[in-house]
Design an enzyme around this catalytic site. Structure first.
Site, PDB file in Angstrom:
ATOM      1  CE  LYS A  36      -2.191  -1.065   3.916  1.00 11.53           C
ATOM      2  NZ  LYS A  36      -1.384  -2.319   4.151  1.00 11.53           N
TER       3      LYS A  36
ATOM      4  NE  ARG B 189      -4.472  -1.380   9.854  1.00 17.47           N
ATOM      5  CZ  ARG B 189      -3.695  -0.723   9.232  1.00 17.47           C
ATOM      6  NH1 ARG B 189      -3.385   0.707   8.687  1.00 17.47           N
ATOM      7  NH2 ARG B 189      -2.575  -1.503   9.174  1.00 17.47           N
TER       8      ARG B 189
ATOM      9  NE  ARG C  85       6.042  -0.573  10.178  1.00 19.45           N
ATOM     10  CZ  ARG C  85       5.023  -0.365   9.362  1.00 19.45           C
ATOM     11  NH1 ARG C  85       5.064   0.117   8.080  1.00 19.45           N
ATOM     12  NH2 ARG C  85       3.870  -1.083   9.756  1.00 19.45           N
TER      13      ARG C  85
ATOM     14  NE  ARG D 115       1.649  -4.628  11.179  1.00 19.20           N
ATOM     15  CZ  ARG D 115       3.085  -5.061  10.608  1.00 19.20           C
ATOM     16  NH1 ARG D 115       4.221  -5.099  10.878  1.00 19.20           N
ATOM     17  NH2 ARG D 115       2.887  -4.087   9.044  1.00 19.20           N
TER      18      ARG D 115
HETATM   19  P1  AP5 Z   1       5.006  -1.489   1.780  1.00 17.76           P
HETATM   20  O1  AP5 Z   1       4.444  -0.775   0.830  1.00 17.76           O
HETATM   21  O2  AP5 Z   1       5.568  -0.873   2.919  1.00 17.76           O
HETATM   22  O3  AP5 Z   1       3.356  -2.433   2.320  1.00 17.76           O
HETATM   23  P2  AP5 Z   1       2.357  -1.641   3.178  1.00 17.76           P
HETATM   24  O4  AP5 Z   1       1.037  -2.486   2.576  1.00 17.76           O
HETATM   25  O5  AP5 Z   1       2.306  -0.595   3.288  1.00 17.76           O
HETATM   26  O6  AP5 Z   1       2.610  -2.557   4.593  1.00 17.76           O
HETATM   27  P3  AP5 Z   1       2.348  -1.939   5.994  1.00 17.76           P
HETATM   28  O7  AP5 Z   1       3.409  -3.149   6.917  1.00 17.76           O
HETATM   29  O8  AP5 Z   1       2.842  -0.577   6.073  1.00 17.76           O
HETATM   30  O9  AP5 Z   1       0.857  -1.975   6.140  1.00 17.76           O
HETATM   31  P4  AP5 Z   1       0.274  -1.978   7.690  1.00 17.76           P
HETATM   32  O10 AP5 Z   1      -0.999  -1.650   7.266  1.00 17.76           O
HETATM   33  O11 AP5 Z   1       0.436  -3.107   8.524  1.00 17.76           O
HETATM   34  O12 AP5 Z   1       1.065  -0.775   8.616  1.00 17.76           O
HETATM   35  P5  AP5 Z   1       0.623   0.620   8.680  1.00 17.76           P
HETATM   36  O13 AP5 Z   1       1.978   1.303   8.995  1.00 17.76           O
HETATM   37  O14 AP5 Z   1      -0.342   0.861   8.038  1.00 17.76           O
HETATM   38  O15 AP5 Z   1       5.700  -2.718   1.174  1.00 17.76           O
HETATM   39  C1  AP5 Z   1       6.212  -3.734   2.226  1.00 17.76           C
HETATM   40  C2  AP5 Z   1       7.643  -4.193   1.618  1.00 17.76           C
HETATM   41  O16 AP5 Z   1       7.331  -4.981   0.282  1.00 17.76           O
HETATM   42  C3  AP5 Z   1       8.396  -3.086   1.269  1.00 17.76           C
HETATM   43  O17 AP5 Z   1       9.759  -3.544   1.751  1.00 17.76           O
HETATM   44  C4  AP5 Z   1       8.371  -2.992  -0.237  1.00 17.76           C
HETATM   45  O18 AP5 Z   1       9.638  -2.530  -0.879  1.00 17.76           O
HETATM   46  C5  AP5 Z   1       8.031  -4.341  -0.864  1.00 17.76           C
HETATM   47  N1  AP5 Z   1       7.055  -4.411  -1.941  1.00 17.76           N
HETATM   48  C6  AP5 Z   1       6.122  -3.556  -1.896  1.00 17.76           C
HETATM   49  N2  AP5 Z   1       5.378  -4.010  -3.067  1.00 17.76           N
HETATM   50  C7  AP5 Z   1       6.045  -4.976  -3.657  1.00 17.76           C
HETATM   51  C8  AP5 Z   1       6.126  -5.759  -4.761  1.00 17.76           C
HETATM   52  N3  AP5 Z   1       4.814  -5.586  -5.526  1.00 17.76           N
HETATM   53  N4  AP5 Z   1       7.004  -6.862  -4.908  1.00 17.76           N
HETATM   54  C9  AP5 Z   1       8.029  -7.034  -4.372  1.00 17.76           C
HETATM   55  N5  AP5 Z   1       8.146  -6.022  -3.103  1.00 17.76           N
HETATM   56  C10 AP5 Z   1       7.114  -5.294  -2.904  1.00 17.76           C
HETATM   57  O19 AP5 Z   1       0.296   0.374  10.371  1.00 17.76           O
HETATM   58  C11 AP5 Z   1       1.019   0.116  11.283  1.00 17.76           C
HETATM   59  C12 AP5 Z   1       0.082   0.005  12.612  1.00 17.76           C
HETATM   60  O20 AP5 Z   1      -0.518   1.346  12.818  1.00 17.76           O
HETATM   61  C13 AP5 Z   1      -1.107  -0.917  12.566  1.00 17.76           C
HETATM   62  O21 AP5 Z   1      -0.798  -2.273  12.879  1.00 17.76           O
HETATM   63  C14 AP5 Z   1      -2.035  -0.405  13.704  1.00 17.76           C
HETATM   64  O22 AP5 Z   1      -1.416  -0.631  14.899  1.00 17.76           O
HETATM   65  C15 AP5 Z   1      -1.645   1.244  13.566  1.00 17.76           C
HETATM   66  N6  AP5 Z   1      -2.795   1.620  12.504  1.00 17.76           N
HETATM   67  C16 AP5 Z   1      -2.404   2.297  11.317  1.00 17.76           C
HETATM   68  N7  AP5 Z   1      -3.485   2.627  10.899  1.00 17.76           N
HETATM   69  C17 AP5 Z   1      -4.405   2.365  11.532  1.00 17.76           C
HETATM   70  C18 AP5 Z   1      -5.865   2.786  11.654  1.00 17.76           C
HETATM   71  N8  AP5 Z   1      -6.442   3.339  10.623  1.00 17.76           N
HETATM   72  N9  AP5 Z   1      -6.576   2.163  12.687  1.00 17.76           N
HETATM   73  C19 AP5 Z   1      -5.913   1.745  13.773  1.00 17.76           C
HETATM   74  N10 AP5 Z   1      -4.777   1.373  13.900  1.00 17.76           N
HETATM   75  C20 AP5 Z   1      -4.125   1.912  12.850  1.00 17.76           C
HETATM   76 MG    MG Z   2       2.783   0.939   4.769  1.00 15.47          MG
END
Ligand code: AP5
Ligand code: MG
Length: 216
Positions: free
Chosen positions: A15, A90, A162, A173
């Protein structure tokens, strides 16, 4: 009317990666709830400390604080034309709150790209991820390595892993995502907004499907 795109999909599916690219291509600002929480923690705000206590366990931060943080972010001038929302909403309560918020801004959710991949792929992506300290730019040690190990190509800041990317936390997660966030798939499908995207492809192939789908 302002344009809002909601990126939906499990942890590690890409994402943030696609949001960065879309922001560059569309000129819309990238708003990531996870990045906002991490920025708050870096600045040691009360919100940041509270969020971190949930994030480290792989749980969601409570809806009320998450919704008010996003509402505040979306009222800033750089969001006037809309935003690319990454990681928000979410939960169904967050999605309902977003509808109310956007109607207040005379905007609406235009499209919801829903990116999917197998769990093994998600774990591999998250385990090899390195994030830039200054602005959250995203790298992968195998799939998209920086030019110089440990240094962001774009702003020269340090890359780090992270705290919530440990394998046990990632699995938690994913479970939380399956129970609390997947109801949004039907929520947006019923509203005719969902665009299903195969996230098992390389980054540029995902973008190549995503961009034309958004133009429609
Ligand atoms: P990346 O693009 O970083 O993936 P992502 O989908 O953004 O993954 P996240 O881990 O950030 O998602 P998340 O939703 O768990 O975390 P968030 O920070 O939102 O890609 C991942 C890796 O793969 C990278 O190394 C990239 O280079 C590689 N990659 C990408 N695409 C690729 C491809 N096509 N092929 C190969 N490699 C690829 O949330 C973290 C925490 O915050 C949550 O657990 C929760 O506690 C809290 N939180 C955040 N938002 C909320 C909310 N709305 N409500 C409540 N709690 C929340
Ligand atoms: Mg992310």
């Amino acid at each position: 009317m302002a344009t809002y795109i909601v990126l939906l999909g499990p942890p590690g599916v890409g994402k943030g990666t696609q949001a960065e690219i879309l922001a560059e291509k569309t000129g819309l600002v990238h708003v990531s709830s996870g990045d906002l929480f991490r920025e708050n923690f870096k600045n040691q705000t009360e919100l940041g400390k509270l969020a971190k206590s949930f994030m480290d366990k792989g749980e969601l931060v409570p809806d009320d604080v998450t919704i008010s943080m996003i509402r505040e972010r979306l009222t800033r001038p750089d969001c006037q034309a809309g935003a690319i929302l990454d990681g928000f909403p979410r939960t169904p309560a967050q999605a309902d709150a977003l509808e109310v918020m956007l109607s207040g801004f005379k905007g609406r959710v235009d499209a919801v790209p829903y990116i999917t991949a197998d769990e093994a792929v998600l774990v591999e992506r998250v385990s090899g991820r390195w994030t830039c300290r200054a602005s959250g730019h995203i790298y992968h040690e195998k799939f998209s390595p920086p030019k110089e190990t440990g240094v962001c190509d774009l702003d020269g800041s340090e890359l780090y892993q992270r705290d919530d990317d440990k394998v046990e936390t990632v699995r938690k997660r994913i479970k939380v995502y399956l129970t609390q966030t997947t109801p949004l798939v039907d929520y947006y499908r019923q509203r005719g907004k969902l665009i299903e995207i195969d996230g098992m492809q390389a980054v540029e192939d995902v973008t190549a499907v995503l961009l034309p789908a958004l133009k429609k």
